[in-house]
Design a protein around this motif. Structure first.
Motif, short mmCIF file in Angstrom:
data_model
loop_
_atom_site.label_atom_id
_atom_site.label_comp_id
_atom_site.label_asym_id
_atom_site.label_seq_id
_atom_site.Cartn_x
_atom_site.Cartn_y
_atom_site.Cartn_z
N ASP A 1 -3.44 -0.49 -4.99
CA ASP A 1 -4.63 0.23 -5.47
C ASP A 1 -4.73 0.10 -6.99
N ASP A 2 -3.74 -0.73 -7.31
CA ASP A 2 -3.88 -1.14 -9.01
C ASP A 2 -4.62 -2.42 -9.08
N THR A 3 -5.82 -2.49 -8.95
CA THR A 3 -6.49 -3.75 -8.85
C THR A 3 -6.55 -4.23 -10.13
N PRO A 4 -6.99 -3.81 -11.35
CA PRO A 4 -7.08 -4.39 -12.25
C PRO A 4 -5.87 -5.07 -12.77
N PHE A 5 -4.70 -4.39 -12.84
CA PHE A 5 -3.33 -5.13 -13.03
C PHE A 5 -2.94 -6.15 -12.20
N ARG A 6 -3.23 -5.90 -10.82
CA ARG A 6 -2.83 -6.79 -9.97
C ARG A 6 -3.58 -8.17 -10.19
N MET B 1 6.52 -1.74 -10.91
CA MET B 1 5.80 -2.48 -11.69
C MET B 1 4.98 -1.39 -12.49
N ALA B 2 4.69 -0.26 -11.93
CA ALA B 2 3.82 0.69 -12.39
C ALA B 2 4.38 1.46 -13.45
N GLU B 3 5.94 1.69 -13.39
CA GLU B 3 6.67 2.28 -14.30
C GLU B 3 6.81 1.47 -15.54
N LEU B 4 6.86 0.09 -15.39
CA LEU B 4 7.30 -0.80 -16.34
C LEU B 4 6.15 -0.88 -17.11
N THR B 5 4.79 -1.12 -16.57
CA THR B 5 3.61 -1.20 -17.32
C THR B 5 3.46 -0.13 -18.07
N GLU B 6 3.62 1.27 -17.66
CA GLU B 6 3.40 2.30 -18.08
C GLU B 6 4.36 2.65 -19.67
N THR B 7 5.43 1.88 -19.53
CA THR B 7 6.30 1.90 -20.76
C THR B 7 5.91 0.92 -21.82
N VAL B 8 5.88 -0.42 -21.63
CA VAL B 8 5.66 -1.52 -22.42
C VAL B 8 4.07 -2.02 -22.40
N GLY B 9 3.24 -1.48 -21.28
CA GLY B 9 1.96 -1.90 -21.44
C GLY B 9 1.63 -3.24 -20.84
N GLU C 1 0.71 -1.37 -0.09
CA GLU C 1 0.12 0.19 0.10
C GLU C 1 0.86 1.18 -0.04
N ASP C 2 2.10 1.04 0.26
CA ASP C 2 2.83 2.32 0.23
C ASP C 2 4.48 2.02 0.12
N ASP C 3 5.22 2.79 0.06
CA ASP C 3 6.74 2.56 -0.16
C ASP C 3 7.38 1.92 1.02
N LEU C 4 6.59 2.37 2.22
CA LEU C 4 7.32 1.57 3.38
C LEU C 4 7.08 0.21 3.47
N CYS C 5 5.98 -0.31 3.08
CA CYS C 5 5.60 -1.69 2.77
C CYS C 5 6.25 -2.32 1.82
N SER D 1 -1.45 -15.79 -12.91
CA SER D 1 -0.22 -16.35 -13.34
C SER D 1 0.88 -16.67 -12.07
N CYS D 2 0.45 -16.33 -10.98
CA CYS D 2 1.32 -16.45 -9.80
C CYS D 2 0.89 -17.53 -8.81
N ASP D 3 1.79 -18.33 -8.24
CA ASP D 3 1.39 -19.43 -7.34
C ASP D 3 0.90 -18.79 -5.95
N ALA D 4 1.24 -17.59 -5.53
CA ALA D 4 0.53 -16.94 -4.28
C ALA D 4 0.40 -15.36 -4.52
N GLN D 5 -0.45 -14.86 -3.48
CA GLN D 5 -0.50 -13.45 -3.44
C GLN D 5 -0.15 -13.04 -2.06
N VAL D 6 0.48 -11.82 -1.73
CA VAL D 6 0.77 -11.30 -0.34
C VAL D 6 0.20 -9.98 -0.49
N ASP D 7 -0.77 -9.58 0.48
CA ASP D 7 -1.13 -8.08 0.79
C ASP D 7 -0.27 -7.76 1.82
N VAL D 8 0.39 -6.50 1.69
CA VAL D 8 1.31 -5.97 2.86
C VAL D 8 0.64 -4.53 2.96
N ARG D 9 0.42 -4.35 4.29
CA ARG D 9 -0.24 -2.92 4.94
C ARG D 9 0.58 -2.69 6.06
#
Length: 207
Positions: free
Chosen positions: A165-170, A128-136, A29-33, A176-184
């Motif tokens: 907060d990037d729910t659609p891309f997440r 990841m946000a910057e990566l997707t902004e560049t290549v889609g 949820e933020d840079d500290l996390c 395609s991932c084996d697990a998901q971790v939410d960090v807050r």
């Protein structure tokens, strides 16, 4: 609502993922996390080989994402800065292909000796946000698929960091991932919650 994942089931599932290699989507949820999660997922042992894929160019800031006692210049760390690779590419597709090749080469270099144990190689992709902004989004999903294959080939663990907060891309990556971790963050403490397909979700745990 998904079922609560019991501790012993969770432990066994993580062990299987570590033994065979895996990919994990880390939602922060933020840079500290992100910093705290990166430190944890990159492993505590100094000699673990680590590949860090990032847009971060400041060594001090990047160092804050590495485990204690591990420096950016360590022989066990390979940093792949993707801005130059993408900026110099003739097309977004060429950039994605070039980045995938560079990351896989770094993984292959660590794995060349054939001596890596299960879960020893750790790979982290942040910004990841910057990566997707560049290549889609679609090219990013394909790129990470190639990277995951390389990491799993040496029984390593790949961690992909996305903004909470990037729910659609997440959601597009989660399948395609084996697990998901939410960090807050809450009251100056960091918590994690794991989601394992077909098993359920843990409670919020201290990270």
């Amino acid at each position: 609502m998904s079922a609560e994942l019991q501790p012993e089931t969770f432990r066994r599932a993580l062990l299987r993922m570590k033994q065979g290699g895996c990919s994990v989507l880390v939602s922060c949820e933020d840079d500290l996390c992100t910093k705290r999660a990166s430190r944890r997922t990159l492993g505590s042992l100094p000699d673990y080989p680590r590949v860090v894929v990032t847009a971060e160019e400041d060594d001090e800031t990047l160092g804050e994402r590495l485990p204690r006692g591990v420096g950016v210049g360590s022989d066990s760390v390979s940093v792949v800065g993707f801005r130059n690779i993408l900026d110099e590419a003739s097309t977004p597709q060429a950039g994605a292909d070039g980045l995938c090749d560079t990351v896989c080469d770094a993984v292959d270099t660590f794995g060349a000796s054939g001596s890596l144990g299960p879960g020893e190689l750790r790979l982290s992709v942040d910004s990841m946000a910057e990566l997707t902004e560049t290549v889609g989004d679609d090219r990013t999903v394909d790129l990470l698929g190639g990277v995951t294959d390389s990491v799993v080939g040496v029984r390593g663990m790949a961690y992909y960091h996305v903004d909470a907060d990037d729910t659609p891309f997440r959601d597009s990556l989660a399948a395609s991932c084996d697990a998901q971790v939410d960090v807050r963050a809450e009251d100056d403490k960091i918590y994690q919650r794991w989601h394992l397909p077909e098993h359920g979700s843990t409670r919020w745990l201290h990270l």
